[in-house]
Design an enzyme around this catalytic site. Structure first.
Site, short mmCIF file in Angstrom:
data_model
loop_
_atom_site.label_atom_id
_atom_site.label_comp_id
_atom_site.label_asym_id
_atom_site.label_seq_id
_atom_site.Cartn_x
_atom_site.Cartn_y
_atom_site.Cartn_z
N ARG A 10 52.92 71.70 78.82
CA ARG A 10 53.11 72.82 77.90
C ARG A 10 52.13 73.95 78.24
O ARG A 10 52.46 75.13 78.12
CB ARG A 10 52.91 72.37 76.45
CG ARG A 10 51.52 71.84 76.14
CD ARG A 10 51.29 71.64 74.67
NE ARG A 10 50.02 70.98 74.42
CZ ARG A 10 49.24 71.24 73.38
NH1 ARG A 10 49.60 72.15 72.50
NH2 ARG A 10 48.11 70.59 73.21
N GLU A 58 64.53 77.95 63.69
CA GLU A 58 64.89 77.69 65.08
C GLU A 58 66.32 78.10 65.43
O GLU A 58 66.59 78.52 66.56
CB GLU A 58 64.67 76.21 65.40
CG GLU A 58 63.22 75.80 65.49
CD GLU A 58 62.55 75.61 64.13
OE1 GLU A 58 61.31 75.51 64.07
OE2 GLU A 58 63.30 75.53 63.12
N HIS A 109 56.29 69.42 73.54
CA HIS A 109 56.04 68.30 72.62
C HIS A 109 57.20 67.30 72.58
O HIS A 109 57.65 66.87 71.52
CB HIS A 109 55.74 68.81 71.21
CG HIS A 109 54.46 69.58 71.12
ND1 HIS A 109 54.29 70.79 71.75
CD2 HIS A 109 53.30 69.31 70.47
CE1 HIS A 109 53.06 71.25 71.49
NE2 HIS A 109 52.44 70.36 70.74
N ASP A 117 51.63 63.16 65.65
CA ASP A 117 52.64 63.87 64.86
C ASP A 117 53.75 62.94 64.38
O ASP A 117 54.50 63.28 63.46
CB ASP A 117 53.24 65.02 65.67
CG ASP A 117 52.29 66.19 65.79
OD1 ASP A 117 51.19 66.12 65.19
OD2 ASP A 117 52.63 67.17 66.48
N ARG A 167 53.02 67.37 75.50
CA ARG A 167 51.77 67.71 74.83
C ARG A 167 50.56 67.08 75.52
O ARG A 167 49.48 67.67 75.57
CB ARG A 167 51.83 67.22 73.38
CG ARG A 167 50.55 67.42 72.60
CD ARG A 167 50.63 66.71 71.25
NE ARG A 167 49.50 67.01 70.39
CZ ARG A 167 49.27 66.44 69.21
NH1 ARG A 167 50.13 65.54 68.76
NH2 ARG A 167 48.23 66.76 68.49
#
Length: 312
Positions: A10, A58, A109, A117, A167
């Site tokens: 990323r 989104e 991610h 997460d 990530r």
């Protein structure tokens, strides 16, 4: 591995956009209120007039990117994989895929390595979803060098593209001075005769580590980096499979609809014994990324177990 440089792909994505913008002024970058996490904040700081934030919306992000693409510009639409492929799927399909617009989806991610997460953000279904959209190119870079090259290739290639980034910081094993990226072409990283390991993303490094251990045990493993899941380098996959007679696929994604299924489809007319390593039709959970990868067998040890089971 302590002395090996590690970079999250990323981060590579954000840096590549800035580097590319210094050479070309006909593309813009969009995000959905996640610029710090997706690393597009680097682009925003350097080129604020070419950056658009759609907020936590989104579907609107993808629609906006589609609209910009109709003006002749290239649009990089950025957000987490779960939201890009999951929440916005219908808009991606109908507003980007159907008209075959020049939108590049930077999906960060992805996979179990999102870590703490948890299951709601660990998208293990995105490759499968994006593969189903006609004309959509799907790319899963394995390290920093490859990720930056993929972003450049995305800009230079017409049509919709899904770029999958992680990530977790991962080892950089490609040499930027010699590495050559070509969409739709796999790379043989190590030649072997007993089994073929076909991997993508962070599982490529795991495959190389597994091959080292297998060599110590008398097993010669061929390792192929498939950075482009669609279109798949079917010719290379078939040639290697028929050379070694056995295949193990490895991906940080569900075993349903991802790299493994793409490889099996390529081998359908002339199959060889094959095992798929991935997330086994379950949701993830919260926890440290490396620990989760180990728990779900997404590491070198997991690949070795699959190879030895296949050989047995």
């Amino acid at each position: 591995m302590a002395d090996v440089k590690k970079v999250a792909t990323r981060q590579s994505y954000g840096e590549a956009l800035v580097e590319l913008a210094a050479e070309h002024d006909d593309f813009v970058v969009l995000d959905a209120d996640l610029a710090a996490a997706t690393q597009t904040g680097k682009f925003k700081a350097a080129y604020p007039d070419r950056f658009f934030d759609a907020g936590i919306a989104e579907q609107d992000l993808m629609g906006l990117a589609a609209g910009i693409a109709t003006t002749g510009r290239v649009a990089f639409a950025s957000t987490f994989a779960m939201f890009a492929a999951g929440r916005a799927f219908e808009v991606v399909r109908n507003s980007i895929g159907y008209p075959h617009l020049n939108v590049k989806i930077g999906a960060t991610h992805a996979g179990i390595s999102v870590g703490e997460d948890g299951a709601t953000h660990q998208c293990n279904e995105d490759i499968a979803l994006m593969r189903t959209i006609p004309g959509m190119t799907v790319v899963v870079p394995a390290d920093d060098v490859e990720a930056k090259a993929a972003v450049r290739a995305a800009y230079e290639t017409d049509g919709p593209m899904y770029l999958r980034f992680g990530r977790l910081a991962v080892p950089v094993f490609n040499d930027p001075e010699t590495y050559e990226f070509e969409l739709g072409r796999g790379i043989v990283l190590r030649e072997g005769t007993d089994v073929t390991i076909v991997a993508c993303g962070l599982m490529v490094q795991a495959a190389l580590e597994a091959a080292d251990t297998l060599a110590e045990r008398g097993v010669s493993a061929e390792v192929i980096n498939i950075h482009t899941i669609k279109p798949l380098d079917e010719e290379l996959v078939r040639a290697s499979a028929h050379k070694t007679g056995r295949v193990v696929t490895a991906e940080e994604h569900s075993v349903i609809g991802g790299l493994g299924d793409a490889v099996l489809a390529a081998l359908a007319e002339s199959p060889v014994p094959t095992r798929k390593l991935g997330v086994n039709d379950v949701f993830g959970e919260s926890g440290p990324a490396v620990d989760l990868l180990h728990k779900y067998n997404l590491d070198a040890a997991g690949i070795i177990r699959e190879v030895e089971a296949l050989l047995a």
